[in-house]
Motif scaffolding. Structure first.
Motif, PDB file in Angstrom:
ATOM      1  N   SER A 208      -0.242  -0.686  -4.857  1.00  0.00           N
ATOM      2  CA  SER A 208      -0.704   0.740  -5.044  1.00  0.00           C
ATOM      3  C   SER A 208       0.248   1.888  -4.743  1.00  0.00           C
ATOM      4  CB  SER A 208      -2.369   0.681  -4.167  1.00  0.00           C
ATOM      5  OG  SER A 208      -1.594   0.917  -2.561  1.00  0.00           O
ATOM      6  N   PRO A 209       0.029   3.160  -5.282  1.00  0.00           N
ATOM      7  CA  PRO A 209      -1.249   3.624  -5.994  1.00  0.00           C
ATOM      8  C   PRO A 209      -0.980   3.311  -7.334  1.00  0.00           C
ATOM      9  CG  PRO A 209       0.043   5.324  -5.313  1.00  0.00           C
ATOM     10  CD  PRO A 209       0.908   4.053  -4.847  1.00  0.00           C
TER      11      PRO A 209
ATOM     12  N   TYR B  89      -3.922   0.204   3.842  1.00  0.00           N
ATOM     13  CA  TYR B  89      -3.865   0.750   2.742  1.00  0.00           C
ATOM     14  C   TYR B  89      -3.996   2.512   3.015  1.00  0.00           C
ATOM     15  CZ  TYR B  89      -5.803   2.439  -1.743  1.00  0.00           C
ATOM     16  OH  TYR B  89      -5.830   3.348  -2.959  1.00  0.00           O
ATOM     17  N   LYS B  90      -4.804   2.680   4.130  1.00  0.00           N
ATOM     18  CA  LYS B  90      -4.928   4.007   4.426  1.00  0.00           C
ATOM     19  C   LYS B  90      -3.571   4.482   4.975  1.00  0.00           C
ATOM     20  CE  LYS B  90      -9.890   3.337   5.867  1.00  0.00           C
ATOM     21  NZ  LYS B  90     -10.710   3.253   6.941  1.00  0.00           N
TER      22      LYS B  90
ATOM     23  N   SER C 124      -6.411   1.640  -7.366  1.00  0.00           N
ATOM     24  CA  SER C 124      -6.649   3.117  -6.759  1.00  0.00           C
ATOM     25  C   SER C 124      -7.694   3.171  -5.689  1.00  0.00           C
ATOM     26  CB  SER C 124      -7.513   4.302  -7.906  1.00  0.00           C
ATOM     27  OG  SER C 124      -8.534   3.334  -8.279  1.00  0.00           O
ATOM     28  N   SER C 125      -7.747   1.803  -5.055  1.00  0.00           N
ATOM     29  CA  SER C 125      -8.424   1.785  -3.679  1.00  0.00           C
ATOM     30  C   SER C 125      -8.182   0.296  -2.980  1.00  0.00           C
ATOM     31  CB  SER C 125      -9.938   1.561  -4.127  1.00  0.00           C
ATOM     32  OG  SER C 125     -10.387   0.520  -4.921  1.00  0.00           O
ATOM     33  N   CYS C 126      -8.442  -0.079  -2.135  1.00  0.00           N
ATOM     34  CA  CYS C 126      -8.178  -1.109  -1.117  1.00  0.00           C
ATOM     35  C   CYS C 126      -8.697  -2.384  -2.053  1.00  0.00           C
ATOM     36  CB  CYS C 126      -8.633  -1.136   0.151  1.00  0.00           C
ATOM     37  SG  CYS C 126      -8.082  -2.382   1.071  1.00  0.00           S
TER      38      CYS C 126
ATOM     39  N   ARG D 290      -1.367   5.237   1.701  1.00  0.00           N
ATOM     40  CA  ARG D 290      -1.802   5.464   0.657  1.00  0.00           C
ATOM     41  C   ARG D 290      -0.991   6.301  -0.464  1.00  0.00           C
ATOM     42  NH1 ARG D 290      -7.446   7.226   2.222  1.00  0.00           N
ATOM     43  NH2 ARG D 290      -7.774   7.209  -0.178  1.00  0.00           N
ATOM     44  N   ASN D 291      -0.079   6.939   0.409  1.00  0.00           N
ATOM     45  CA  ASN D 291       0.476   8.155  -0.312  1.00  0.00           C
ATOM     46  C   ASN D 291       1.945   7.858  -0.712  1.00  0.00           C
ATOM     47  OD1 ASN D 291      -1.510  10.065  -0.314  1.00  0.00           O
ATOM     48  ND2 ASN D 291      -1.225  10.669   1.797  1.00  0.00           N
TER      49      ASN D 291
ATOM     50  N   ASP E  21      -7.078  -2.963   4.726  1.00  0.00           N
ATOM     51  CA  ASP E  21      -7.577  -1.711   4.704  1.00  0.00           C
ATOM     52  C   ASP E  21      -6.895  -0.750   5.648  1.00  0.00           C
ATOM     53  OD1 ASP E  21     -10.236  -0.112   4.086  1.00  0.00           O
ATOM     54  OD2 ASP E  21     -10.254  -0.158   6.172  1.00  0.00           O
TER      55      ASP E  21
END
Length: 829
Positions: free
Chosen positions: A588-589, A484-485, A593-595, A488-489, A481
């Protein structure tokens, strides 16, 4: 009182002030006690001199001997003080010097050979004391030189000799003046002049300077108001008692005062002078001794309060850095701590550009030197030591880039848990009190660091898998988590690796080897991604690999490379047997689109590998998703692989006609036994299917061995025994049929533990395997083979009964014999 007596009085008050100050201090340090002894002899010497010159009771000669006693004991007291300061505790040498100088005093007490009694003459009411020395006085100076040589030798043997020399230099000057004054007093030109007492006053001021400016040892000084008042009162009492007669004469003749008026005037004058002296001393000492020390004590108190609440190593050193910047201004530091006994790692630097991945071995020469010195030392002292020769050139360059000037150990209960390297920026010169303050701060830091290391160890242990040493499932999801944050980009790849047929591996090689395999695979992944990724065990046989800033293609390439290393056993981590893994990869991405979706998609890719025959790496895609959704209710059934199994057994039949019919017979007998024992329908089906497959491994056995008419050789028998593991290798490629493996692999185990391939015993053998063993052995005995004739059914049943509890499970034998004897099953001949 003469001017010379005032000199003695001044010197006495200085030593009394220091003595009463340290008398109230904590005396747990040996050096404090030896310092008090030194001051006591200083006081005896000056007190004897003062009372002798003022002709106090009982006689001037009595006080002369007291003064000489204090004077002759001073060198030994100095010797003891220096020995405690440098940490040399040679008891025999100390006793030797005490005996030597005590002998000198006793011999002089009775002979006056070394130091004669003073000659007293009077100039009016004033007594004049003159010493007429003979050459015998130089015996004392010769012994003094020997003692000084011993002190120098003792100090030079210490590794931090340069630091000690600088600390004690002012004290040495004071001692030098003291010796010079006594030496000059032996010359005729100084007869009648108490140059020895003057040198004592100079020595007293050097003492005060050393205590204030150099702070040669750490002690909390307790300068109480009572001490200062008593010293002031003592000075005024002695002064006025010696001036009383002269004051009385002057007041009577000049001021024409009466006796009671003189008494009141002298009393008021003494009181006023005492108060003035008290206020002056109190103000002087508060500013001279205590102001800077109080500031440092307050800073240390605040630091202690703050740092003991911190549980992160980096936070502790950040707090220490702030303290150093506040109190020592232009000091920088680099901190090393012991990490899991793997070495001393850089964990903090005042300069954020410093290399923080630098590590020294636990037995590095610098660490060994720190353990030996156990104190702050100059870097140049370490460079001059033999330990510096063992430092690698690359490490020397690193230390040079830090401009190292001091090294300071972090000791907790005699263990070196870390150390710091310090430098002073610019032309600022470090003072001895700076090092004293720093040592106090490091003592506090060591305690806090030990607590923080224990906390971080417990913190990490709660997030580590005990078997493999990588992260556990709980921390994996927290870490995934967070990563991922963070990415994420950009990109974040996730791989999940599932060990194929791990339960079978445990059954074949045992739990211990299974744990060893888990450890080997986990550490192979960890070694491959240690600098840029994270590995966690997220299931019994499953690992998650988080790869920040990896795209889907590079992640797949990396995982495939690692799998090749594992399968070829070129990893450096040993394990038995052949192992494959099913790995899914997602990123991802692009594909999530989410963890949560990233993890779910990766697991879906793993399922795709499993259902495609295992042993591979699949990238998650829409095609995989659709295929899994279509077969979502798929459940493994025997009939799904019936045609494959039939084809395999038919292939065996082409090599050995016996095996095909034998497998069908064993399946029939085993199913009948299981039904009679009241096993569930599922277990009955499992043992029947296992019976059909139990000899499928003979497809890889040479035909000449299968059909050999005579007795098998040891090598041929070894090859025959391999058919069990061969059968397992075939079945493991039929994912839905894994449940028959425990029975198949166990059908040649013996109840007494002498079977193969795992030498299991009694109830440790799976029940279905024990059933197959009876069915297989019975059909083998009553069947005709190339190497034997068929056996009558009754004889075969008797052998089963005789071997019950040895080769066979007694319950299985009883059940099967009962079925045959009651004609509940048909014996197939």
């Amino acid at each position: 009182m003469s001017g010379y007596s005032l000199i003695s009085l001044l010197s006495l008050c200085c030593y009394l002030l220091m003595f009463t100050t340290f008398l109230a201090a904590r005396k747990s340090q040996k050096i404090v006690r030896s310092f008090l002894v030194l001051l006591a002899f200083m006081i005896l010497w000056n007190l004897g001199s003062l009372f002798m010159r003022t002709e106090q009771f009982p006689s001037p000669y009595f006080w002369h001997q007291i003064s000489i006693f204090g004077l002759l004991m001073l060198p030994v007291a100095y010797y003891q003080f220096f020995a405690d300061f440098v940490g040399v505790y040679d008891h025999h040498r100390r006793v030797f010097w005490w005996i030597v100088f005590l002998s000198l005093f006793i011999s002089n007490l009775f002979t006056r050979f070394l130091i004669p009694l003073p000659e007293i003459s009077y100039n009016g009411m004033q007594a004049i004391f003159q010493y007429h020395y003979s050459n015998a006085i130089y015996i004392i100076f010769f012994v003094l030189l020997l003692l000084v040589a011993d002190i120098i030798f003792m100090i030079k043997k210490k590794p931090n000799y340069q630091v000690i020399r600088k600390s004690l230099r002012p004290l040495a000057f004071g001692i030098g003046f003291l010796l010079l004054g006594h030496f000059l007093a032996t010359f005729r030109v100084f007869v009648g002049i108490p140059i020895d007492i003057i040198s004592g006053v100079i020595n007293a001021f050097f003492f005060i300077y050393v205590l204030y400016q150099k702070k040669i040892f750490k002690v909390t000084m307790l300068l109480s108001k009572e001490n200062i008042y008593l010293i002031s009162l003592l000075f005024c009492v002695i002064l006025f008692s010696n001036l009383a007669f002269k004051l009385q004469v002057w007041m009577s003749n000049v001021l024409m005062l009466k006796s009671y008026e003189i008494f009141v005037f002298v009393g008021i004058a003494m009181l006023v002078m005492t108060i003035i002296l008290y206020m002056a001393l109190n103000s002087f000492l508060a500013n001279f001794f205590l102001q800077e020390e109080q500031v440092q004590n307050d800073a240390l108190a605040n630091y202690t309060s703050n740092v003991t609440q911190l549980l992160r190593v980096n936070e502790i050193f950040e707090s220490l850095n702030i303290l150093i910047k506040q109190m020592l201004k232009n000091w920088n530091m680099v901190a090393f701590t012991l990490v899991d006994k793997s070495g001393y790692q850089v964990v903090f630097s005042s300069n954020p550009l410093e290399c923080l991945d630098f590590c020294l071995d636990e037995n590095h020469p610098l660490a060994t030197y720190m353990k030996e010195t156990n104190s702050i030392v100059r870097w140049e002292d370490f460079q001059k030591s033999n330990y510096y020769r063992g430092v690698w050139e690359k490490e020397k360059q690193f230390f040079s880039s830090m401009h190292a000037q001091y090294i300071a150990p972090l000791i907790f209960k005699d263990h070196l848990i870390g150390f710091i390297i310090l430098n002073v920026i610019g032309k600022t010169k470090s003072k001895n009190e700076d090092l004293t303050f720093l040592q106090s701060a490091l003592t506090i830091t060591s305690v806090a660091l030990n607590n923080a290391q224990k906390y971080e160890q417990a913190y990490m242990e709660a997030r580590m898998d005990e078997t493999t040493g990588v992260y556990n499932r709980k921390y994996f999801h927290e870490l995934l988590d967070e990563e991922y944050k963070k990415y994420r980009n950009t990109s974040l790849a996730l791989a999940i690796a599932n060990i194929d047929d791990f339960r079978l591996y445990n059954q074949m090689y045992g739990q211990k080897e299974g744990d060893n395999l888990l450890w080997a695979i986990a550490n192979t992944f960890q070694t491959a991604v240690i600098n840029f990724g994270h590995v966690a065990r997220i299931g019994e046989k499953e690992f998650g690999i988080i790869l920040p800033e990896y795209d889907i293609s590079s992640a797949k390439i990396l995982v495939e490379k690692i799998l090749k290393q594992i399968q070829s056993k070129q990893t450096g981590f040993q394990f038995v047997g052949h192992v494959t893994l099913s790995v899914g990869v997602c990123a991802s991405p692009y594909l999530a689109s989410s963890c949560h979706e990233l993890f779910s998609n990766t697991e879906m890719a793993v399922s795709g590998v499993k259902r495609s025959g295992k042993n591979g790496v699949h990238i998650y895609s829409e095609e995989v998703k659709n295929r899994l959704a279509t077969n979502g209710n798929y459940q493994s059934k025997y009939d799904l692989y019936a045609s494959t199994i039939y084809a395999l057994t038919a292939a065996i039949d082409a090599k050995d006609h016996y095996t095909f019919s034998h497998s069908q017979n064993v399946a029939y007998y085993a199913k009948s036994i299981a039904e009679e024992m009241g096993l569930s329908e599922e277990l009955v089906s499992m043992v029947y299917e296992a019976g059909l497959l139990h000899d499928i491994g003979k497809i890889s056995i040479p035909e000449k061995i299968l059909n050999k008419a005579g007795k098998l050789t040891e090598e041929e028998y070894r090859i025959i025994k391999q058919h069990v593991e061969n059968a397992v290798d075939i079945i493991r490629h039929l994912p839905a049929m894994e449940y028959v493996v425990p029975a198949v692999i166990s059908h040649h185990e013996r109840y007494d533990g002498h079977g193969y391939p795992r030498q299991l015993r009694g109830q440790d053998i799976p029940l279905l395997g024990r059933i197959l063993c009876v069915a297989d052995s019975f059909d083998a005995m009553i069947s005709k083979r190339s190497y034997k004739k068929e056996m009558p059914v009754s004889q075969a049943l008797n052998i089963l009964k005789l071997e019950a509890g040895k080769q066979f499970d007694p319950l299985c034998v009883d059940t099967f014999v009962r079925l045959v004897e009651m004609n509940k099953i048909t014996v197939r001949l």
